[in-house]
Write a protein that holds these residues in place. Structure first.
Motif, PDB file in Angstrom:
ATOM      1  N   GLY A  19       0.832  -1.188   0.000  1.00 44.21           N
ATOM      2  CA  GLY A  19       0.000   0.000   0.000  1.00 44.21           C
ATOM      3  C   GLY A  19       0.872   1.245   0.000  1.00 44.21           C
ATOM      4  O   GLY A  19       1.764   1.398  -0.841  1.00 44.21           O
ATOM      5  N   ASP A  20       0.645   2.119   0.965  1.00 40.08           N
ATOM      6  CA  ASP A  20       1.434   3.346   1.076  1.00 40.08           C
ATOM      7  C   ASP A  20       2.735   3.136   1.845  1.00 40.08           C
ATOM      8  O   ASP A  20       3.553   4.047   1.950  1.00 40.08           O
ATOM      9  CB  ASP A  20       0.610   4.445   1.773  1.00 40.08           C
ATOM     10  N   THR A  21       2.902   1.952   2.410  1.00 40.81           N
ATOM     11  CA  THR A  21       4.106   1.669   3.203  1.00 40.81           C
ATOM     12  C   THR A  21       5.200   1.111   2.312  1.00 40.81           C
ATOM     13  O   THR A  21       4.979   0.161   1.557  1.00 40.81           O
ATOM     14  CB  THR A  21       3.799   0.657   4.319  1.00 40.81           C
ATOM     15  N   LYS A  22       6.383   1.695   2.386  1.00 38.95           N
ATOM     16  CA  LYS A  22       7.519   1.211   1.613  1.00 38.95           C
ATOM     17  C   LYS A  22       8.368   0.341   2.538  1.00 38.95           C
ATOM     18  O   LYS A  22       9.167   0.839   3.334  1.00 38.95           O
ATOM     19  CB  LYS A  22       8.328   2.393   1.061  1.00 38.95           C
ATOM     20  N   ALA A  23       8.177  -0.978   2.442  1.00 39.75           N
ATOM     21  CA  ALA A  23       8.895  -1.909   3.319  1.00 39.75           C
ATOM     22  C   ALA A  23      10.375  -1.957   2.987  1.00 39.75           C
ATOM     23  O   ALA A  23      11.222  -2.076   3.875  1.00 39.75           O
ATOM     24  CB  ALA A  23       8.280  -3.300   3.221  1.00 39.75           C
ATOM     25  N   LEU A  24      10.707  -1.897   1.694  1.00 39.40           N
ATOM     26  CA  LEU A  24      12.095  -1.807   1.243  1.00 39.40           C
ATOM     27  C   LEU A  24      12.213  -0.613   0.309  1.00 39.40           C
ATOM     28  O   LEU A  24      11.395  -0.448  -0.593  1.00 39.40           O
ATOM     29  CB  LEU A  24      12.530  -3.087   0.519  1.00 39.40           C
ATOM     30  N   ASP A  25      13.253   0.166   0.514  1.00 37.50           N
ATOM     31  CA  ASP A  25      13.387   1.424  -0.221  1.00 37.50           C
ATOM     32  C   ASP A  25      14.771   1.528  -0.844  1.00 37.50           C
ATOM     33  O   ASP A  25      15.604   2.316  -0.431  1.00 37.50           O
ATOM     34  CB  ASP A  25      13.133   2.593   0.736  1.00 37.50           C
ATOM     35  N   GLY A  26      15.031   0.664  -1.831  1.00 37.56           N
ATOM     36  CA  GLY A  26      16.312   0.714  -2.538  1.00 37.56           C
ATOM     37  C   GLY A  26      17.443   0.057  -1.785  1.00 37.56           C
ATOM     38  O   GLY A  26      18.522   0.639  -1.635  1.00 37.56           O
ATOM     39  N   VAL A  27      17.235  -1.171  -1.322  1.00 35.65           N
ATOM     40  CA  VAL A  27      18.236  -1.872  -0.516  1.00 35.65           C
ATOM     41  C   VAL A  27      19.334  -2.460  -1.399  1.00 35.65           C
ATOM     42  O   VAL A  27      19.062  -3.137  -2.392  1.00 35.65           O
ATOM     43  CB  VAL A  27      17.582  -2.996   0.311  1.00 35.65           C
ATOM     44  N   ASP A  28      20.587  -2.193  -1.033  1.00 38.16           N
ATOM     45  CA  ASP A  28      21.768  -2.819  -1.638  1.00 38.16           C
ATOM     46  C   ASP A  28      22.436  -3.681  -0.572  1.00 38.16           C
ATOM     47  O   ASP A  28      22.550  -3.265   0.590  1.00 38.16           O
ATOM     48  CB  ASP A  28      22.766  -1.770  -2.119  1.00 38.16           C
TER      49      ASP A  28
END
Length: 335
Positions: A19-28
């Motif tokens: 939904g509106d929650t970003k659980a992962l945001d560009g993980v390296d």
């Protein structure tokens, strides 16, 4: 995305929304072969989402990942044959005996019947479950079910093992048994990605750490490197005469050396605990003690605890894993 040399896991730009929650945001993330990568983070940080994506149980919205040489999105069937997974809660069939649980998984992995039987026997012995082999898993204690779950993840001789808070709710003795088995697996060449909120567990098992918060990687490196990054050490000064500790602490504070306010005294051992921020401050404290003519029994320095590192990086302490289900878990159940 191609596999990076010496890395069993390579992740670039993983993104996952609920939904509106970003659980992962560009993980390296990179995990070297034959090592344990500890992934730390508060509840809802994205740890379980990361594990579920890397073990092919969930698809990311963006990004790439290669595990054991296989692309997570393009080669999931091949990948599942070379990985193992132990989640936060035991996933064995409680109606089946322990031996049948392991044998069934071996057959599902296409092991010949003879090999599946032998592997089940081998792992039951290794995890001290032989005497309970014919009992339904429902009669096992929590620690026994956890050991059976870990054994199940090893049936197929995985190259990469994902452990998502594997010792949640276990007593200290059983936790130590699990740690011993994880170390043995790594000694055999298995690569482990471990999520945990137990600081002691991370220090015991992980050769490197990645700290995630709100879906982002906020720090990474070896345990000692992260401790040094927080800044500050504790100088432990123990006079031969414990009665000299309080006045010595007062004298150090009165010197007004930057950063040395708040010297504490351990009353039981008569040891001064002096916070220092630089080698210059350390030298100044030692010089002041020497000039005072006080005989010292021992003097050592300590880096911050891993719990203090976690607090500094995330702004709050790690919560006990058994306190509540994570935001990750609640969101993923609905997927």
């Amino acid at each position: 995305m191609t596999r990076i040399d010496n890395n069993a896991v390579s992740v670039r730009g993983l993104v996952k929304h609920y939904g509106d929650t970003k659980a992962l945001d560009g993980v390296d993330l990179d995990v070297r072969q034959g090592t344990v990568m500890g992934v730390l983070g508060p509840n809802g940080a994205g740890k379980t989402t990361l594990v579920r994506i890397l073990s092919t149980l969930l698809q990311p919205d963006a990004g790439e990942a290669v595990v054991a040489g296989y692309d997570v999105l393009r080669q999931p069937r091949q990948l599942r044959r070379v990985i193992g997974l132990t989640g936060q809660y035991a996933s064995v069939d409680e109606k089946l005996p322990g031996w049948e649980n392991l044998y069934m998984i071996g057959r599902l992995l296409d092991l010949p019947r003879k090999d599946a039987r032998a592997r089940a026997d081998e792992l039951l012995e290794r995890f001290s479950l032989t005497e309970a082999a014919k009992r339904p898993a429902s009669t096992y204690s929590g620690g026994m079910r956890r050991r059976l779950d870990l054994a199940a993840s090893m049936i197929g001789h995985p190259q990469v093992l994902f452990l998502d808070e594997p010792t949640t709710g276990l007593d200290p003795r059983t936790r130590n048994e699990v740690w011993t088995e994880v170390k043995a697996m790594v000694g055999e060449g298995v690569t482990v990605l471990l999520t945990t909120q137990y600081m002691e567990e991370a220090e015991q098992l992980a050769s490197e750490l990645t700290v995630v918060d709100r879906g982002k990687v906020i720090a990474g490196g070896k345990v000692e490197e992260l401790k040094a990054r927080v800044g500050g050490r504790t100088l432990r000064v123990r006079p031969v005469d414990p009665l000299q500790a309080p006045p010595l602490a007062a004298m150090i504070d009165e010197l007004g050396i930057t950063g040395l306010a708040g010297t504490a005294v351990d009353g039981e051992s008569g040891t001064l605990l002096v916070p220092i921020l630089s080698d210059e401050q350390l030298t100044a404290v030692v010089g002041a003690v020497t000039a005072r003519g006080i005989t010292i029994s021992s003097i050592t320095t300590e880096l911050p605890s891993l719990d203090e590192v976690f607090l500094s990086l995330t702004g709050h302490r790690a919560s006990a894993p058994q306190d509540a289900k994570t935001t990750d878990d609640r969101q993923e159940v609905a997927v």
